[in-house]
Design a protein around this motif. Structure first.
Motif, PDB file in Angstrom:
ATOM      1  N   MET A 294      40.580  47.415  43.291  1.00 49.88           N
ATOM      2  CA  MET A 294      39.844  48.096  42.223  1.00 49.88           C
ATOM      3  C   MET A 294      38.879  47.139  41.546  1.00 49.88           C
ATOM      4  SD  MET A 294      42.322  48.467  38.982  1.00 49.88           S
ATOM      5  CE  MET A 294      43.074  47.124  38.158  1.00 49.88           C
ATOM      6  N   GLY A 295      39.122  45.853  41.795  1.00 48.39           N
ATOM      7  CA  GLY A 295      38.466  44.788  41.050  1.00 48.39           C
ATOM      8  C   GLY A 295      37.014  44.970  40.733  1.00 48.39           C
TER       9      GLY A 295
ATOM     10  N   PRO B  91      50.119  44.137  39.798  1.00 50.22           N
ATOM     11  CA  PRO B  91      49.584  45.163  40.706  1.00 50.22           C
ATOM     12  C   PRO B  91      48.060  45.149  40.777  1.00 50.22           C
ATOM     13  CG  PRO B  91      51.140  46.110  39.148  1.00 50.22           C
ATOM     14  CD  PRO B  91      50.984  44.694  38.774  1.00 50.22           C
ATOM     15  N   GLY B  92      47.527  45.037  41.977  1.00 47.60           N
ATOM     16  CA  GLY B  92      46.064  45.046  42.158  1.00 47.60           C
ATOM     17  C   GLY B  92      45.408  43.690  41.991  1.00 47.60           C
ATOM     18  N   PHE B  93      46.169  42.697  41.592  1.00 45.26           N
ATOM     19  CA  PHE B  93      45.586  41.376  41.356  1.00 45.26           C
ATOM     20  C   PHE B  93      46.388  40.307  42.084  1.00 45.26           C
ATOM     21  CE2 PHE B  93      44.401  43.893  37.649  1.00 45.26           C
ATOM     22  CZ  PHE B  93      43.036  43.698  37.649  1.00 45.26           C
ATOM     23  N   ALA B  94      45.733  39.173  42.319  1.00 42.56           N
ATOM     24  CA  ALA B  94      46.399  38.067  43.006  1.00 42.56           C
ATOM     25  C   ALA B  94      47.358  37.366  42.048  1.00 42.56           C
ATOM     26  CB  ALA B  94      45.345  37.082  43.506  1.00 42.56           C
ATOM     27  N   ALA B  95      48.351  36.694  42.632  1.00 42.02           N
ATOM     28  CA  ALA B  95      49.295  35.946  41.802  1.00 42.02           C
ATOM     29  C   ALA B  95      48.610  34.690  41.266  1.00 42.02           C
ATOM     30  CB  ALA B  95      50.504  35.556  42.643  1.00 42.02           C
TER      31      ALA B  95
ATOM     32  N   SER C 273      42.630  36.870  40.217  1.00 42.89           N
ATOM     33  CA  SER C 273      43.797  37.089  39.349  1.00 42.89           C
ATOM     34  C   SER C 273      43.354  37.890  38.120  1.00 42.89           C
ATOM     35  CB  SER C 273      44.389  35.756  38.924  1.00 42.89           C
ATOM     36  OG  SER C 273      43.463  35.061  38.127  1.00 42.89           O
ATOM     37  N   LEU C 274      44.327  38.488  37.428  1.00 42.13           N
ATOM     38  CA  LEU C 274      44.001  39.309  36.251  1.00 42.13           C
ATOM     39  C   LEU C 274      43.303  38.471  35.171  1.00 42.13           C
ATOM     40  CD1 LEU C 274      44.208  41.964  34.615  1.00 42.13           C
ATOM     41  CD2 LEU C 274      46.464  41.218  33.859  1.00 42.13           C
ATOM     42  N   HIS C 275      43.765  37.243  35.020  1.00 37.44           N
ATOM     43  CA  HIS C 275      43.201  36.370  33.992  1.00 37.44           C
ATOM     44  C   HIS C 275      41.701  36.153  34.231  1.00 37.44           C
ATOM     45  CE1 HIS C 275      43.600  33.479  30.780  1.00 37.44           C
ATOM     46  NE2 HIS C 275      43.007  32.543  31.507  1.00 37.44           N
TER      47      HIS C 275
END
Lengths: 231, 214
Positions: free
Chosen positions: B1-2, A96-100, A107-109
């Motif tokens: 939100m980034g 959620p909120g980040f790219a795959a 991306s979250l990473h």
């Protein structure tokens, strides 16, 4: 059993070491392929060595929590951050909120890397500036000839790399085509390129000779500390 | 939100790490442990995506190249270091790569490092036709004297007295010049990192988020 535990490793080191040494001087395609194959194998083995390091860190913090040793609460943070960072890199599904994916800038990473790991790393290294300054204050008091030389060399190098130092230029060139007596950028780069590189070269020549000596000792089984203790 | 959240978190973590300048405290300890966990997690990802996936998994599953099972098994033996009764198996892996690297080190260090360093120390003088050539010749003499005297400084088979003692003192002088220059560049590198962090705090966080938002 003693053969497998203590003698076989020495034989492996001898055979592999001598083969690599000899192959360097054999200019054939097969020799290059064997060297490339060895490099690949080592990359894989070293990859496992990295896993060993990670397991040691995890094991240390797990045991700290288990035994409730002082400061064990911080170990939860380490293990939590490790899991978050590791999983964010392995999971390819969108979060959620980040790219795959794990190799995209949003991306979250990458987000964790850019906004948490990188700022902390840069700050950690930057605060060393304060400690270097305080160490320098204690070490640089010109109490001996050597300390004075160190102090002058460090000051000239630093002044030569800041705009203020560039403005401080005084006097005529010492000789035709040479520097002015006060020309910090010139003296700074001279210090780095001439006395510094010569001193480093003197040290490095000793280091290289020692590396060759240690390598020969390992190949011929004289140096066996890599085997560790025990049976 | 980034982006906005990222800048706030980065600024908070930067201040937490800076708090160590005052003294060791709980905020720094949190930051320190967080950094350790994140970097270990990042490191394992780098190893997996750069080594295990392309070099082991892909080769076995897609290319059907089963030879890489051998180094993978040797690598697995390294993990047995954590099992006391089987830790001796890790010696085979250590022997393989330390022995192999020792074998490679002899010719590589000799041909790639030692001889080039000697070659660049013993270069012929230039004809004294210009000021630049004269300067290069002076520098060459200084380099020769410095390298020789530094080598003498680290040569302990002769007692450092009389002539040897004097030459080793010259070596120490050049070592101090070198260490001073190296220290100066290290300080400057750290200070530029410090400037970078302050730039981030002032420009990106204070001016970019707090005062602009206000």
């Amino acid at each position: 059993m003693q053969f497998l535990r203590r003698q076989l490793p020495v034989i492996i080191a001898f055979v592999v070491g001598l083969s690599m040494w000899v192959l360097f001087y054999v200019p054939t395609q097969k020799s290059l392929e064997l060297q490339d194959g060895f490099t690949l194998w080592v990359r894989i083995i070293v990859g496992f060595a990295a896993v060993l390091g990670v397991l040691s860190v995890v094991n240390h913090h797990y045991n700290k929590i288990k035994a409730k040793r002082p400061g064990y609460a911080f170990s939860f943070i380490t293990l939590g951050a490790f899991l978050l960072m590791a999983l964010s890199g392995f999971i390819k599904a969108p979060l959620p909120g980040f790219a795959a994916g794990n190799n995209k800038p949003d991306s979250l990473h990458f987000w964790l890397y850019n906004n948490m790991m990188l700022p902390m790393q840069a700050t950690m290294f930057s605060i060393l500036a304060f400690f270097i300054a305080s160490a320098a204050f204690r070490a640089f008091r010109a109490r001996s000839m050597e300390a004075t030389v160190l102090l002058v060399a460090a000051c000239v190098t630093m002044l030569g790399r800041v705009p203020l130092g560039e403005l401080m230029k005084l006097g005529d060139p010492i000789f035709l085509g040479g520097p002015a007596p006060i020309d910090f950028p010139w003296w700074s780069s001279w210090l780095l390129n001439v006395p510094n590189s010569a001193a480093q070269r003197g040290i490095l020549l000793g280091v290289y000779l020692s590396q060759i000596a240690v390598a020969i000792r390992i190949i011929f089984g004289i140096e066996r500390t890599y085997m560790g203790g025990g049976d | 939100m980034g982006e906005t959240l990222g800048i706030w978190i980065a600024a908070g973590l930067t201040l937490m790490m800076f708090s160590f300048i005052y003294r060791d405290n709980v905020l720094f300890k949190i930051g320190e442990h967080l950094y350790l966990g994140l970097s270990v997690g990042y490191f394992i990802n780098v190893q997996y995506w750069n080594t295990f996936y392309p070099e082991v998994f892909s080769r076995i599953v897609y290319d059907h190249n089963y030879v890489v099972i051998v180094p993978a098994v040797l690598g697995f033996f390294l993990l047995l270091r954590l099992v006391p009764s089987l830790s001796w198996l890790s010696r085979w892996s250590f022997a393989f790569y330390i022995g192999g690297f020792a074998g490679l080190a002899v010719p590589f260090v000799l041909n790639g490092l030692l001889l080039p360093q000697l070659t660049s120390t013993l270069v012929p003088f230039q004809p004294a036709t210009s000021a630049a050539a004269n300067l290069a010749n002076i520098n060459q003499v200084i380099i020769l004297v410095a390298v020789f005297s530094v080598l003498i400084f680290f040569f302990f088979s002769l007692e450092h007295k009389k002539l040897v003692g004097s030459v080793s003192k010259v070596g120490l002088f050049f070592l101090m010049l070198g260490f001073g220059a190296a220290f100066g560049t290290t300080v400057m590198a750290r200070v530029s990192l410090l400037v970078g962090r302050f730039q981030f705090l002032i420009e990106d966080w204070l001016m970019g988020r707090i005062f602009r938002a206000g």
